[in-house]
Design a protein around this motif. Structure first.
Motif, PDB file in Angstrom:
ATOM      1  N   ALA A  36       0.881  -1.178   0.000  1.00  0.00           N
ATOM      2  CA  ALA A  36       0.000   0.000   0.000  1.00  0.00           C
ATOM      3  C   ALA A  36       0.912   1.220   0.000  1.00  0.00           C
ATOM      4  CB  ALA A  36      -0.918  -0.009   1.230  1.00  0.00           C
ATOM      5  N   ALA A  37       0.336   2.400  -0.135  1.00  0.00           N
ATOM      6  CA  ALA A  37       1.146   3.620  -0.184  1.00  0.00           C
ATOM      7  C   ALA A  37       2.013   3.731   1.066  1.00  0.00           C
ATOM      8  CB  ALA A  37       0.245   4.843  -0.297  1.00  0.00           C
ATOM      9  N   GLY A  38       3.323   3.752   0.881  1.00  0.00           N
ATOM     10  CA  GLY A  38       4.245   3.884   1.994  1.00  0.00           C
ATOM     11  C   GLY A  38       4.389   2.650   2.848  1.00  0.00           C
ATOM     12  N   VAL A  39       3.974   1.483   2.332  1.00  0.00           N
ATOM     13  CA  VAL A  39       4.053   0.226   3.090  1.00  0.00           C
ATOM     14  C   VAL A  39       4.691  -0.830   2.178  1.00  0.00           C
ATOM     15  CG1 VAL A  39       2.784  -1.549   4.347  1.00  0.00           C
ATOM     16  CG2 VAL A  39       1.979   0.826   4.397  1.00  0.00           C
ATOM     17  N   TYR A  40       5.839  -1.359   2.599  1.00  0.00           N
ATOM     18  CA  TYR A  40       6.615  -2.250   1.735  1.00  0.00           C
ATOM     19  C   TYR A  40       6.971  -3.560   2.421  1.00  0.00           C
ATOM     20  CZ  TYR A  40       7.306   1.574  -1.555  1.00  0.00           C
ATOM     21  OH  TYR A  40       7.097   2.580  -2.463  1.00  0.00           O
ATOM     22  N   SER A  41       7.040  -4.619   1.606  1.00  0.00           N
ATOM     23  CA  SER A  41       7.651  -5.874   2.025  1.00  0.00           C
ATOM     24  C   SER A  41       9.118  -5.844   1.631  1.00  0.00           C
ATOM     25  CB  SER A  41       6.981  -7.067   1.334  1.00  0.00           C
ATOM     26  OG  SER A  41       5.632  -7.191   1.719  1.00  0.00           O
ATOM     27  N   TYR A  42       9.972  -6.324   2.543  1.00  0.00           N
ATOM     28  CA  TYR A  42      11.386  -6.498   2.220  1.00  0.00           C
ATOM     29  C   TYR A  42      11.585  -7.944   1.795  1.00  0.00           C
ATOM     30  CZ  TYR A  42      12.347  -2.065   4.588  1.00  0.00           C
ATOM     31  OH  TYR A  42      12.375  -0.748   4.950  1.00  0.00           O
ATOM     32  N   LEU A  43      11.973  -8.146   0.541  1.00  0.00           N
ATOM     33  CA  LEU A  43      12.228  -9.488   0.047  1.00  0.00           C
ATOM     34  C   LEU A  43      13.611  -9.949   0.510  1.00  0.00           C
ATOM     35  CD1 LEU A  43       9.738  -8.532  -1.524  1.00  0.00           C
ATOM     36  CD2 LEU A  43      10.598  -9.747  -3.520  1.00  0.00           C
ATOM     37  N   ARG A 140       3.980   6.068  11.072  1.00  0.00           N
ATOM     38  CA  ARG A 140       3.591   7.475  10.975  1.00  0.00           C
ATOM     39  C   ARG A 140       2.741   7.653   9.731  1.00  0.00           C
ATOM     40  NH1 ARG A 140       9.350  10.473  12.657  1.00  0.00           N
ATOM     41  NH2 ARG A 140       9.594   9.305  14.616  1.00  0.00           N
ATOM     42  N   ASP A 141       1.616   8.312   9.895  1.00  0.00           N
ATOM     43  CA  ASP A 141       0.675   8.466   8.786  1.00  0.00           C
ATOM     44  C   ASP A 141       1.109   9.643   7.918  1.00  0.00           C
ATOM     45  OD1 ASP A 141      -1.410   8.178   7.089  1.00  0.00           O
ATOM     46  OD2 ASP A 141      -2.984   8.615   8.537  1.00  0.00           O
ATOM     47  N   GLU A 142       2.145   9.404   7.117  1.00  0.00           N
ATOM     48  CA  GLU A 142       2.673  10.445   6.235  1.00  0.00           C
ATOM     49  C   GLU A 142       1.620  10.869   5.220  1.00  0.00           C
ATOM     50  OE1 GLU A 142       5.406  12.029   6.358  1.00  0.00           O
ATOM     51  OE2 GLU A 142       6.639  10.864   7.743  1.00  0.00           O
ATOM     52  N   PRO A 143       1.436  12.176   5.031  1.00  0.00           N
ATOM     53  CA  PRO A 143       0.421  12.621   4.066  1.00  0.00           C
ATOM     54  C   PRO A 143       0.813  12.327   2.619  1.00  0.00           C
ATOM     55  CG  PRO A 143       1.629  14.507   4.932  1.00  0.00           C
ATOM     56  CD  PRO A 143       2.060  13.310   5.734  1.00  0.00           C
ATOM     57  N   ARG A 144       2.131  12.298   2.348  1.00  0.00           N
ATOM     58  CA  ARG A 144       2.593  12.082   0.970  1.00  0.00           C
ATOM     59  C   ARG A 144       3.780  11.119   0.954  1.00  0.00           C
ATOM     60  NH1 ARG A 144       1.327  17.220   1.704  1.00  0.00           N
ATOM     61  NH2 ARG A 144       3.458  17.702   2.354  1.00  0.00           N
ATOM     62  N   PRO A 145       3.526   9.822   1.115  1.00  0.00           N
ATOM     63  CA  PRO A 145       4.641   8.872   1.010  1.00  0.00           C
ATOM     64  C   PRO A 145       5.282   8.982  -0.372  1.00  0.00           C
ATOM     65  CG  PRO A 145       2.663   7.797   1.876  1.00  0.00           C
ATOM     66  CD  PRO A 145       2.247   9.144   1.374  1.00  0.00           C
ATOM     67  N   ARG A 146       6.620   8.913  -0.426  1.00  0.00           N
ATOM     68  CA  ARG A 146       7.308   9.060  -1.705  1.00  0.00           C
ATOM     69  C   ARG A 146       8.697   8.425  -1.630  1.00  0.00           C
ATOM     70  NH1 ARG A 146      11.505  12.400  -1.683  1.00  0.00           N
ATOM     71  NH2 ARG A 146      11.557  12.387  -3.964  1.00  0.00           N
ATOM     72  N   LEU A 149      11.588   3.802  -0.103  1.00  0.00           N
ATOM     73  CA  LEU A 149      11.862   3.677   1.332  1.00  0.00           C
ATOM     74  C   LEU A 149      12.239   5.001   1.981  1.00  0.00           C
ATOM     75  CD1 LEU A 149      13.961   0.368   1.321  1.00  0.00           C
ATOM     76  CD2 LEU A 149      11.484   0.648   1.567  1.00  0.00           C
ATOM     77  N   ILE A 150      12.284   6.081   1.216  1.00  0.00           N
ATOM     78  CA  ILE A 150      12.736   7.356   1.773  1.00  0.00           C
ATOM     79  C   ILE A 150      11.664   7.999   2.651  1.00  0.00           C
ATOM     80  CG2 ILE A 150      13.388   9.725   1.165  1.00  0.00           C
ATOM     81  CD1 ILE A 150      14.958   8.563  -1.173  1.00  0.00           C
ATOM     82  N   ARG A 151      10.404   7.945   2.243  1.00  0.00           N
ATOM     83  CA  ARG A 151       9.330   8.482   3.087  1.00  0.00           C
ATOM     84  C   ARG A 151       8.172   7.502   3.062  1.00  0.00           C
ATOM     85  NH1 ARG A 151       8.382  12.540   6.098  1.00  0.00           N
ATOM     86  NH2 ARG A 151      10.323  13.555   5.460  1.00  0.00           N
ATOM     87  N   VAL A 152       8.004   6.781   4.158  1.00  0.00           N
ATOM     88  CA  VAL A 152       7.026   5.697   4.230  1.00  0.00           C
ATOM     89  C   VAL A 152       6.161   5.867   5.477  1.00  0.00           C
ATOM     90  CG1 VAL A 152       8.396   4.020   2.923  1.00  0.00           C
ATOM     91  CG2 VAL A 152       8.782   4.275   5.374  1.00  0.00           C
ATOM     92  N   ARG A 153       5.179   5.003   5.584  1.00  0.00           N
ATOM     93  CA  ARG A 153       4.284   5.055   6.741  1.00  0.00           C
ATOM     94  C   ARG A 153       4.607   3.974   7.769  1.00  0.00           C
ATOM     95  NH1 ARG A 153      -1.756   5.271   4.942  1.00  0.00           N
ATOM     96  NH2 ARG A 153      -1.144   3.539   3.596  1.00  0.00           N
ATOM     97  N   GLU A 154       5.290   2.939   7.336  1.00  0.00           N
ATOM     98  CA  GLU A 154       5.753   1.881   8.247  1.00  0.00           C
ATOM     99  C   GLU A 154       7.249   1.705   7.987  1.00  0.00           C
ATOM    100  OE1 GLU A 154       5.367  -2.949   8.571  1.00  0.00           O
ATOM    101  OE2 GLU A 154       3.526  -1.803   8.210  1.00  0.00           O
ATOM    102  N   PHE A 155       8.067   1.808   9.032  1.00  0.00           N
ATOM    103  CA  PHE A 155       9.504   1.786   8.806  1.00  0.00           C
ATOM    104  C   PHE A 155      10.229   1.229  10.029  1.00  0.00           C
ATOM    105  CE2 PHE A 155       8.199   5.790  10.574  1.00  0.00           C
ATOM    106  CZ  PHE A 155       9.162   6.124  11.526  1.00  0.00           C
TER     107      PHE A 155
END
Length: 569
Positions: A36-43, A140-146, A149-155
C-alpha cells in the motif's frame, strides 16, 4: 544461495510509479514490493542488507554502553496526552480502539514509553547515566509517502534514549552518539553531513540531522563552504543586512493600479523588492495572524509555528481576509486592531519601506518600524536561501539536497517532568532526569546507500552491507566442465563461509551479466569454456572495468582474502 531458488525476480523495465533512483533499482532488483502507499515488504535480498545494517548499529550502540530492549508498539493515547505531543504529531499518529473503546497509538517513536519505564526503575543518581535502545518498526501516517523507502508510513528505526543527571552528562551522551553515528555511516560506506535541524514534533532545545547528499533528497541543506556552517532549510539562518542609515521620511500614499504582488509593486514604483514589506495572513490554531516580512524574503512556516508554539497553520482564505477588514493585495500592518502581528526581524534592516495601504490599488511609501506600526512578536521567521550571508562568518551560503538518515535531539527535562522521571541526587534532592533521543532509519539508510552508490547498470553495494559478497556466474552450463567447476567452487566457497549468490539459471551470458550488475554484488566470478581453456576463472569487482584471470583452484582462497578485508572494521 542458488539464484534459481531465490524469491524475487529482476525486472528489465523501470517501474513508472518509482520516483527516485533507489526506488527504481530496489524494485527492478526484486528487493522490495509495495503493499500500500508507503508500506513495503522487504524481500530476501533487501532483508539481508537490513540485517547487516542492524548488526553494525548494534555493535556501535553496544560499544557506547547502550543496552538493547524492546518496547510495545501499542501505546495508550493517555500517555501522549500527558506530554501533549498527541497535538504535536496531529494526524501523523495512527490510532485505533480496542474492544473496550480505549484509544491506542501505533508508536511513531517511544519517548513517552521509555520515560515512563525509566521513572519506575531509576531512583538514585547512582542509577545514571543510562543508554537504552531498540530496533523496531514504527508507524507514521505520512500525508505524501514518496521515494520508495525514503518516506514511508511503516519503517524500521533504531531509537536510543539517554538519561543523565545534568546538562553536562547530556552533552557527553550527545557527543558519544554523534561519534557512534559517524562510525555507523562510515562502516556502511556512506559519507553523512551533520547539519543543524528543527526539533519538530519530537521537541527539545537542540537537534542535528545526518544528511547524505543526493539529488533525490527531499531536504534542502543550506551550507557555507567557508566555515562549514550547515543547517536544514527549516532551521537555517542567514544575515539580512544591517539597518540603513537613511532618515525616516513622511508617509506617502501612492496609487498602484492593478498591482498586487511584491514583484508588480516593486517594478511599478521602481524600488528593489528588499525595499518592500510583504504581508502574509495565516490561520494559526484558529486565530488570524498578520505576518510581515521584507519583500525579498519568504516566511519559514516551521520557524513561525515554533515561535508561536502552534500545532496547525494554514494560509487564510480570501473570505477570512475580507471578514477581518483587510484588503488582499494591499494588506497593511498600519492601523490594525485586535489582530496579532508577527514580524520578521528583517523589518528592522531598512527605513522607508513600501507597504500596503489597506486600500484597493493603493500602497504607502516610507513605512517605518516602529514609528508607523507595532508588532506583537519580532523574530527570525525567514527562509534562509542560497546567496544569503552565512550567520557564522558572513560568507555566501550555498544550497544542496540530502536524505536524512539520522536525527539526534537534546530533549532536556520537559518529558521527564511531565511523566515523573526524577532521581535523588547526592544531596538528597529530587531532580528531573535530563534526556536525549537518537533516531536512525534503516530503510532510509539502505535507500541512501543506493542513491550514493550506483551506476547506469544498477546498484553497487559496499562490501560491509551487500546481500551477498560474491556473484558466481557460470556461462553455458550445458558444458560439463563449466557445470562441474562452478558446482565445486560453489561448494568450496560455502565451506569457507563466503556469502555466494550462485547464478545456476540456464540463461544467456547477457541476461546473467545484466542481473549481476543490477543486483550490485561486489565481486563477480565468471566461469566459462573460454576461461577454463587455461584453467582460470575471471574475477571482476562491481563498478570496475578491469577483470583478472585467476587459476580456478586459487579462486576460493583469493576471495576469502578479498571479502575479509572488505568487511573487517
Amino acid at each position: 544461495m542458488r539464484l534459481s531458488k531465490l524469491f524475487g525476480k529482476t525486472q528489465r523495465e523501470t517501474p513508472a510509479e518509482a520516483d527516485t533512483l533507489s526506488h527504481q533499482l530496489l524494485i527492478r532488483a526484486g528487493m522490495i514490493h509495495q503493499l500500500a502507499a508507503g508500506v513495503y515488504s522487504y524481500l530476501p535480498l533487501a532483508l539481508r542488507v537490513l540485517k547487516k545494517i542492524e548488526a553494525i548499529i548494534r555493535d556501535e550502540m553496544d560499544k557506547t554502553g547502550g543496552q538493547e530492549l524492546s518496547m510495545p508498539v501499542l501505546q495508550p493515547l493517555e500517555l501522549w496526552q500527558k506530554t501533549k505531543r498527541d497535538a504535536s504529531f496531529g494526524n501523523g499518529l495512527f490510532t485505533l480502539s480496542d474492544r473496550r473503546e480505549r484509544t491506542l497509538v501505533l508508536g511513531p517513536t517511544h519517548e513517552e514509553v521509555v520515560t515512563s519505564l525509566v521513572s519506575r526503575n531509576v531512583q538514585s543518581y547512582r542509577d545514571l547515566p543510562l543508554l537504552l535502545y531498540q530496533i523496531q518498526t514504527k508507524f507514521r501516517d505520512e500525508p505524501r509517502p514518496r521515494g520508495g523507502l525514503i518516506r514511508v508510513r511503516e519503517f524500521i528505526m533504531k531509537d536510543l534514549y539517554s538519561f543523565d543527571a545534568d546538562e553536562e552528562g547530556l552533552n557527553q551522551s550527545y557527543k558519544k552518539m554523534l561519534g557512534a553515528y559517524h562510525n555507523i555511516f562510515t562502516r556502511c560506506g556512506l559519507s553523512a553531513m551533520l547539519v543543524e535541524a528543527d526539533s519538530g514534533a519530537i521537541g527539545g532545545k537542540e537537534s542535528h540531522e545526518f544528511m547524505v547528499i543526493a539529488k533525490s533528497g527531499e531536504d534542502e541543506i543550506i551550507c557555507c563552504n567557508s566555515c562549514g556552517y550547515a543547517a536544514n532549510a527549516e532551521k537555517a539562518e542567514s544575515k539580512k543586512g544591517k539597518a540603513s542609515g537613511s532618515e525616516p521620511r513622511p508617509l506617502e500614499e501612492v496609487p498602484t493600479p492593478d498591482k498586487t504582488s511584491i514583484d508588480e509593486v516593486a517594478s511599478f514604483l521602481k524600488v528593489p523588492q528588499s525595499q518592500t514589506l510583504k504581508a502574509v495572513l495565516y490561520i494559526i490554531d484558529g486565530e488570524l495572524v498578520f505576518v510581515i516580512i521584507r519583500g525579498d524574503l519568504e516566511v519559514n512556516e516551521v520557524k513561525l509555528k515554533n515561535l508561536l508554539g502552534s500545532n496547525e497553520l494554514r494560509i487564510a482564505s480570501e473570505a477570512e481576509v475580507i471578514a477581518a477588514g483587510i484588503v488582499a493585495g494591499s494588506a497593511s500592518p498600519i492601523g490594525l486592531n485586535n489582530i496579532k502581528v508577527v514580524a520578521d526581524d528583517s523589518i528592522t534592516t531598512r527605513n522607508n519601506f513600501v507597504a500596503g495601504a489597506n486600500k484597493p490599488a493603493t500602497h504607502l511609501k516610507n513605512v517605518n518600524y516602529p514609528r508607523d506600526f507595532k508588532a506583537d512578536l519580532i523574530a527570525d521567521i525567514a527562509l534562509a536561501r542560497a546567496g544569503g550571508g552565512c550567520p557564522s562568518c558572513g560568507g555566501e551560503l550555498k544550497s544542496t539536497h540530502g536524505i536524512e538518515v539520522g536525527h539526534v535531539f537534546k530533549l532536556g527535562t520537559f518529558l521527564s517532568k511531565k511523566l515523573g522521571a526524577y532521581y535523588i541526587d547526592a544531596s538528597g534532592v529530587s531532580r528531573p532526569i535530563v534526556m536525549g533521543c537518537y533516531g536512525l532509519g534503516l530503510g532510509r539508510l539502505l535507500a541512501a546507500t543506493i542513491e550514493n552508490s550506483h551506476d547506469d547498470k544498477g546498484i553497487i553495494w559496499p562490501l560491509a552491507i551487500t546481500p551477498y559478497q560474491v556473484y558466481l556466474c557460470p556461462l553455458h552450463l550445458e558444458n560439463h566442465e563449466v557445470r562441474t567447476g562452478s558446482e565445486k567452487l560453489y561448494a568450496d566457497l560455502e565451506a569457507q563461509e563466503s556469502e555466494v549468490l550462485f547464478d545456476d539459471r540456464d540463461e544467456s551470458p547477457g541476461v546473467k551479466f545484466n542481473d549481476a550488475d543490477l543486483l550490485g554484488i561486489p565481486i563477480r566470478v565468471t566461469i566459462s569454456p573460454r576461461t577454463l581453456e587455461k584453467g582460470n576463472a575471471e574475477i571482476k569487482r562491481r563498478g570496475e572495468k578491469k577483470s583478472q584471470l585467476v587459476p580456478l583452484k586459487e579462486v576460493a582462497k583469493r576471495l576469502k582474502g578479498l571479502t575479509q578485508r572488505g568487511t573487517s572494521q
